[in-house]
Design a protein around this motif. Structure first.
Motif, PDB file in Angstrom:
ATOM      1  N   THR A 235       0.862  -1.179   0.000  1.00  0.00           N
ATOM      2  CA  THR A 235       0.000   0.000   0.000  1.00  0.00           C
ATOM      3  C   THR A 235       0.894   1.222   0.000  1.00  0.00           C
ATOM      4  OG1 THR A 235      -1.738  -1.138   1.226  1.00  0.00           O
ATOM      5  CG2 THR A 235      -1.778   1.269   1.249  1.00  0.00           C
ATOM      6  N   THR A 236       0.643   2.161  -0.905  1.00  0.00           N
ATOM      7  CA  THR A 236       1.558   3.282  -1.014  1.00  0.00           C
ATOM      8  C   THR A 236       0.858   4.514  -1.554  1.00  0.00           C
ATOM      9  OG1 THR A 236       3.817   3.843  -1.685  1.00  0.00           O
ATOM     10  CG2 THR A 236       2.391   2.832  -3.371  1.00  0.00           C
ATOM     11  N   GLN A 237       1.568   5.626  -1.575  1.00  0.00           N
ATOM     12  CA  GLN A 237       1.132   6.867  -2.209  1.00  0.00           C
ATOM     13  C   GLN A 237       2.305   7.404  -3.010  1.00  0.00           C
ATOM     14  OE1 GLN A 237      -0.435   9.747   0.597  1.00  0.00           O
ATOM     15  NE2 GLN A 237      -1.589   8.186   1.727  1.00  0.00           N
ATOM     16  N   LEU A 238       1.998   8.082  -4.116  1.00  0.00           N
ATOM     17  CA  LEU A 238       3.029   8.668  -4.960  1.00  0.00           C
ATOM     18  C   LEU A 238       2.777  10.158  -5.114  1.00  0.00           C
ATOM     19  CD1 LEU A 238       3.170   5.862  -7.680  1.00  0.00           C
ATOM     20  CD2 LEU A 238       4.781   6.240  -5.795  1.00  0.00           C
ATOM     21  N   TYR A 239       3.847  10.935  -5.020  1.00  0.00           N
ATOM     22  CA  TYR A 239       3.776  12.394  -4.986  1.00  0.00           C
ATOM     23  C   TYR A 239       4.456  12.980  -6.230  1.00  0.00           C
ATOM     24  CZ  TYR A 239       2.794  10.905  -0.243  1.00  0.00           C
ATOM     25  OH  TYR A 239       2.274  10.259   0.837  1.00  0.00           O
ATOM     26  N   PHE A 240       4.453  14.305  -6.352  1.00  0.00           N
ATOM     27  CA  PHE A 240       4.951  14.950  -7.561  1.00  0.00           C
ATOM     28  C   PHE A 240       6.094  15.900  -7.224  1.00  0.00           C
ATOM     29  CE2 PHE A 240       0.609  13.685  -8.291  1.00  0.00           C
ATOM     30  CZ  PHE A 240       0.673  13.079  -9.543  1.00  0.00           C
ATOM     31  N   ALA A 241       7.223  15.707  -7.897  1.00  0.00           N
ATOM     32  CA  ALA A 241       8.409  16.524  -7.652  1.00  0.00           C
ATOM     33  C   ALA A 241       8.070  18.007  -7.803  1.00  0.00           C
ATOM     34  CB  ALA A 241       9.517  16.143  -8.633  1.00  0.00           C
ATOM     35  N   GLY A 242       8.524  18.788  -6.834  1.00  0.00           N
ATOM     36  CA  GLY A 242       8.300  20.223  -6.878  1.00  0.00           C
ATOM     37  C   GLY A 242       6.929  20.661  -6.435  1.00  0.00           C
TER      38      GLY A 242
END
Length: 282
Positions: A235-242
């Motif tokens: 289970t995870t979350q992914l984020y956006f650079a900057g």
């Protein structure tokens, strides 16, 4: 009224509590009395130490008691625990993983989303606001062998920062779906980029944030549960650079391995990114 005008902490809290109760009702709840005794004693001891160290007054104690009562009345225990506690539970639970990196689930997961295989578009409203976004990758074992039929269970907030089933006026399965990988282990999910959002803050959790001088913002992110037979679910979350709040997420859930760096889409419309998942053996 718009979703922004009608969404409330109490409404979100009720939905999160009901979702958790349904989830809890399907699992085993065996209790190890010795472990409960050890953990409960340590928790209480830690609280006693905090009281002594900060010389807590009766006025502060009464304020704490009133606030704890309000957390329950607002249905915000799932929100409180998932924002401020879960990231440490996840850290301990996944300490021995060698493959894909996990983080918190949060309170907004709902099982049973519509399924598709290989490539598909998440359910969304006609003219769904937001930048078109292609999320693609491969699910493998730790040796890099593709896993056919793996499930990529995907959910996210919309371009205004709201989740279907937790804010009014949004279709039931909006921006939620389950993609099964093809024979080569690949998946392609067409969606829109989500927005940063404030956790519900007109209730008890918001009162704590205001009293402590914190901020209530989470960075824009994608949620995933990735699973395959004989492999550990991640289970995870992914984020956006900057992106805003990536470096000071209120839930402290961001990890360097989970930051995406999208590029212009090959189709010429929107953006895309490739991110792979290697699953540990069960």
């Amino acid at each position: 009224m718009s979703t922004t005008e009608t969404a409330t902490a109490a409404g979100s809290g009720r939905n999160a509590t009901e979702t958790f109760r349904k989830k809890q009702g399907t699992g085993a709840t065996g209790v190890d009395q010795a472990r409960v005794d050890a953990v409960a004693r340590d928790v209480l001891s830690a609280m006693h130490d905090v009281i002594r160290r900060h010389r807590l007054t009766y006025a502060e104690y009464d304020a704490l008691k009133a606030w704890l009562i309000r957390v329950g009345e607002d249905g915000e225990w799932p929100l409180f625990l998932d924002v401020w506690i879960e990231h440490v539970v996840e850290e301990v639970a996944n300490a021995d993983r060698k493959g894909a990196v996990g983080t918190i689930e949060g309170p907004y997961y709902v099982p049973g989303a519509p399924e598709f295989t290989g490539e598909g578009t998440l359910p969304m409203r006609e003219d769904e606001p937001g930048t078109p976004f292609l999320f693609q990758g491969t699910v493998t074992d730790l040796d890099g062998n593709p896993l056919a039929g793996a499930t990529v269970d995907f959910w996210q907030a919309d371009d205004a920062g709201f989740y279907s089933q937790f804010a009014p006026g949004i279709p039931e399965w909006n921006l939620r779906g389950v993609c099964r990988t093809g024979d080569d282990g690949t998946f392609k999910i067409h969606t829109v980029k989500p927005a940063p959002y404030m956790i519900p803050h007109d209730g008890a959790c918001g009162a704590l944030i205001e009293a402590a001088g914190w901020h209530p913002w989470r960075p824009a992110h994608l949620h995933l549960k990735v699973a395959a037979p004989g492999r550990q679910l991640i289970t995870t979350q992914l984020y956006f650079a900057g992106g805003d709040y990536v470096t000071d997420d209120v839930a402290q859930a961001v990890k360097p391995e989970l930051i995406l760096d999208p590029v212009p889409a090959a189709s010429g419309t929107g953006e895309e990114v490739t991110y792979d998942f290697a699953l540990d053996p069960a």
